[in-house]
Design a protein around this motif. Structure first.
Motif, mmCIF file in Angstrom:
data_model
loop_
_atom_site.group_PDB
_atom_site.id
_atom_site.type_symbol
_atom_site.label_atom_id
_atom_site.label_comp_id
_atom_site.label_asym_id
_atom_site.label_seq_id
_atom_site.Cartn_x
_atom_site.Cartn_y
_atom_site.Cartn_z
ATOM 1 N N ILE A 95 0.751 -1.223 0.045
ATOM 2 C CA ILE A 95 0.282 -0.013 -0.012
ATOM 3 C C ILE A 95 1.046 1.358 0.098
ATOM 4 N N GLY A 96 1.780 1.182 0.868
ATOM 5 C CA GLY A 96 2.884 2.574 0.969
ATOM 6 C C GLY A 96 3.606 2.878 -0.390
ATOM 7 N N THR A 97 3.978 1.712 -0.808
ATOM 8 C CA THR A 97 4.743 1.826 -2.241
ATOM 9 C C THR A 97 3.709 2.250 -3.304
ATOM 10 N N HIS A 98 2.569 1.497 -3.324
ATOM 11 C CA HIS A 98 1.674 1.871 -4.374
ATOM 12 C C HIS A 98 1.172 3.494 -4.352
ATOM 13 N N LEU A 99 0.967 4.071 -3.016
ATOM 14 C CA LEU A 99 0.565 5.437 -2.781
ATOM 15 C C LEU A 99 1.733 6.361 -2.906
ATOM 16 N N LEU A 100 3.015 5.853 -3.012
ATOM 17 C CA LEU A 100 4.051 6.933 -3.053
ATOM 18 C C LEU A 100 4.468 6.898 -4.692
ATOM 19 N N VAL A 101 4.053 5.848 -5.371
ATOM 20 C CA VAL A 101 4.387 5.930 -6.730
ATOM 21 C C VAL A 101 3.344 6.722 -7.237
ATOM 22 N N ALA A 102 2.196 6.660 -6.775
ATOM 23 C CA ALA A 102 0.747 7.190 -7.180
ATOM 24 C C ALA A 102 0.998 8.778 -7.030
ATOM 25 N N CYS A 103 1.561 9.246 -5.752
ATOM 26 C CA CYS A 103 1.943 10.751 -5.515
ATOM 27 C C CYS A 103 2.984 11.156 -6.535
ATOM 28 N N PHE A 104 4.121 10.208 -6.926
ATOM 29 C CA PHE A 104 4.931 10.512 -7.760
ATOM 30 C C PHE A 104 4.483 11.146 -9.239
ATOM 31 N N TRP A 105 3.363 10.292 -9.734
ATOM 32 C CA TRP A 105 2.749 10.474 -10.836
ATOM 33 C C TRP A 105 1.871 11.565 -10.926
ATOM 34 N N GLY A 106 1.237 11.926 -9.663
ATOM 35 C CA GLY A 106 0.382 12.903 -9.551
ATOM 36 C C GLY A 106 1.169 14.266 -9.419
ATOM 37 N N ILE A 107 2.431 14.192 -8.933
ATOM 38 C CA ILE A 107 3.246 15.330 -9.019
ATOM 39 C C ILE A 107 3.722 15.861 -10.471
ATOM 40 N N VAL A 108 3.913 14.776 -11.187
ATOM 41 C CA VAL A 108 4.339 14.901 -12.680
ATOM 42 C C VAL A 108 3.267 15.495 -13.285
ATOM 43 N N PHE A 109 2.062 15.033 -13.081
ATOM 44 C CA PHE A 109 0.904 15.346 -13.751
ATOM 45 C C PHE A 109 0.558 17.076 -13.738
ATOM 46 N N ALA A 110 0.767 17.403 -12.354
ATOM 47 C CA ALA A 110 0.433 18.584 -11.808
ATOM 48 C C ALA A 110 1.421 19.684 -12.371
ATOM 49 N N LEU A 111 2.842 19.080 -12.565
ATOM 50 C CA LEU A 111 3.886 19.898 -12.978
ATOM 51 C C LEU A 111 3.602 20.182 -14.610
ATOM 52 N N VAL A 112 3.353 19.100 -15.205
ATOM 53 C CA VAL A 112 3.030 19.275 -16.678
ATOM 54 C C VAL A 112 1.869 20.038 -17.229
ATOM 55 N N THR A 113 0.907 19.864 -16.283
ATOM 56 C CA THR A 113 -0.477 20.558 -16.942
ATOM 57 C C THR A 113 -0.589 22.173 -16.114
ATOM 58 N N ARG A 114 0.162 22.287 -15.004
ATOM 59 C CA ARG A 114 0.443 23.475 -14.220
ATOM 60 C C ARG A 114 -1.036 23.996 -13.791
ATOM 61 N N GLY A 115 -1.766 23.100 -13.161
ATOM 62 C CA GLY A 115 -2.842 23.271 -12.632
ATOM 63 C C GLY A 115 -3.989 24.108 -13.714
ATOM 64 N N ARG A 116 -3.863 24.265 -14.888
ATOM 65 C CA ARG A 116 -4.615 25.077 -15.848
ATOM 66 C C ARG A 116 -5.821 24.266 -16.269
ATOM 67 N N LEU A 117 -6.093 22.960 -15.855
ATOM 68 C CA LEU A 117 -6.924 22.253 -16.714
ATOM 69 C C LEU A 117 -8.575 22.383 -16.415
ATOM 70 N N LEU A 118 -9.330 22.546 -17.399
ATOM 71 C CA LEU A 118 -10.793 22.783 -17.220
ATOM 72 C C LEU A 118 -11.299 21.535 -17.263
ATOM 73 N N LEU A 119 -12.415 21.171 -16.606
ATOM 74 C CA LEU A 119 -12.950 19.877 -16.325
ATOM 75 C C LEU A 119 -12.911 18.971 -17.579
ATOM 76 N N PRO A 120 -13.621 19.308 -18.406
ATOM 77 C CA PRO A 120 -13.593 18.425 -20.008
ATOM 78 C C PRO A 120 -12.003 18.019 -20.156
ATOM 79 N N PHE A 121 -11.329 19.038 -20.285
ATOM 80 C CA PHE A 121 -9.997 18.556 -20.658
ATOM 81 C C PHE A 121 -9.135 17.837 -19.739
ATOM 82 N N GLY A 122 -9.655 18.254 -18.465
ATOM 83 C CA GLY A 122 -9.021 17.559 -17.129
ATOM 84 C C GLY A 122 -9.434 15.773 -17.013
ATOM 85 N N PHE A 123 -10.595 15.640 -17.615
ATOM 86 C CA PHE A 123 -10.968 14.215 -18.050
ATOM 87 C C PHE A 123 -10.283 13.303 -19.137
#
Lengths: 167, 208
Positions: free
Chosen positions: A70-98
């Motif tokens: 569980i710990g490893t999975h969540l750690l890896v999920a957070c890593f991919w979450g950070i990459v996603f946030a840095l790539v999209t820079r928090g500018r996604l509108l809802l349909p584009f987010g999907f």
């Protein structure tokens, strides 16, 4: 100019961790429910992640294998979450987010299946191969949750940044 | 018999002889029978499940119990897949199993694979049937032992059963023509290899 301040990277990282954690948790839950439903055991997906440390012996592991998984999975999920946030820079509108989340989930699946698991966790890869369509689906669940969550988090933090400072 | 008959008869006999030989060679070159492969997988699943079901009452070691539970879950899942592929290929699994069991009885009672040897086929199907019959006898033996004797016998039996399954299914895989069965084999053989690795690791733990 919309008066919108560009989010600082610390905010993006925090957003990535939060949304990545939630998306990872949902993905894990879906995988565990399906594993239990087909009779392979509720905790098997988490044990398989611990194959990274224990190899094939993880299949006989108890609580430590589950917790570490569980710990490893969540750690890896957070890593991919950070990459996603840095790539999209928090500018996604809802349909584009999907849509972006869907594409990102598929990309994460490809990277994990073809680049990471073959050397990091062959035990898990062998099991994923048995139902690869489901393994792909779990990553889509992760990506969509990430995309939608990032859109909502971005909108929320934008609203916060627009709000007048308290007197 | 007239002269035409005297000429035609040897030609006809030669045609029959070479035709039969050609057909036999064709059979020998053909891939393994999908029904046989599925029957073998189904029998292995059932044998492993029935052996694993004995463990909770007869073993006191957590590792052995965990292994038995893993085997039971994996082989129950695998057996559903086998049944599903059999349905898709229009194979009557129970009929194939009863044919296999008859062949096993024949092998147990007589010399190894006499029919196969006569027809010039490989002797390995006969040996595999013998090995399966021996494994079934070992599973029967598990019902009579408890404690550490059970643990040792259970792990040894599962190791032998899975090693045999990996060998025979890996040998069958390249010749299988039915795509759903080939896919099933390519997915299941690595899982069986995991069971082999677990049994080896357990065997070392039991020795120490």
């Amino acid at each position: 100019m919309d008066g919108r301040r560009r989010p600082r990277w610390v905010e993006l990282v925090a957003e990535g961790i939060l949304v990545g954690f939630l998306a990872g948790a949902l993905m894990a839950l879906v995988a565990m429910i399906r594993s239990a439903a087909v009779g392979l055991g509720f905790w098997l997906p988490m044990k398989l992640i611990s194959g990274l440390y224990f190899g094939v012996d993880t299949l006989l592991g108890g609580a430590p294998a589950v917790v570490l998984g569980i710990g490893t999975h969540l750690l890896v999920a957070c890593f991919w979450g950070i990459v996603f946030a840095l790539v999209t820079r928090g500018r996604l509108l809802l349909p584009f987010g999907f849509a972006a989340g869907l594409a990102y989930g598929a990309a994460v699946w490809a990277i994990m299946t073809y680049l990471v698991l073959p050397w990091a966790d062959p035990t898990m890869l062998a099991r994923a191969n048995v139902a690869m369509n489901w393994f792909f689906f779990y990553h889509l669940v992760f990506g969509i949750t990430l995309g939608l969550g990032s859109s909502l988090a971005g909108r929320h933090s934008f609203a916060l940044r627009q709000a007048p400072a308290p007197a | 018999m007239g002269p035409v008959g005297r000429t035609l008869l040897p030609v006809l006999a030669a045609a029959l002889f070479f035709g039969c030989r050609g057909a036999a060679a064709g059979r020998a070159q053909q891939g393994p029978d999908a029904a046989d492969v599925l029957a073998r997988m189904h029998m292995l699943d059932q044998m492993v499940i029935s052996a694993a079901e004995l463990a909770p009452d007869r073993s006191g070691r957590d590792e052995v119990l965990a292994y038995a539970e893993r085997l039971q879950r994996d082989h129950t899942f695998a057996d559903h897949q086998v049944a599903s592929v059999a349905r898709r290929l229009g194979i009557h699994l129970e009929a194939a199993v009863s044919r296999m069991k008859q062949a096993m009885t024949h092998v147990q009672n007589g010399p190894a694979s006499p029919a196969g040897a006569r027809k010039g086929r490989s002797r390995s199907p006969g040996r595999q049937l013998e090995a399966m019959a021996r494994l079934e006898a070992r599973v029967e033996h598990l019902k009579q032992v408890r404690g550490s004797a059970f643990d040792d016998a259970f792990v040894q039996t599962m190791l032998a059963a899975h090693e045999m399954a990996v060998r025979s299914l890996s040998a069958a895989e390249p010749g299988v023509e039915a795509a759903p069965l080939r896919r099933l084999l390519s997915r299941m053989i690595p899982i069986l290899e995991q069971h082999v690795a677990l049994a080896r690791s357990l065997q070392e733990q039991l020795r120490s």
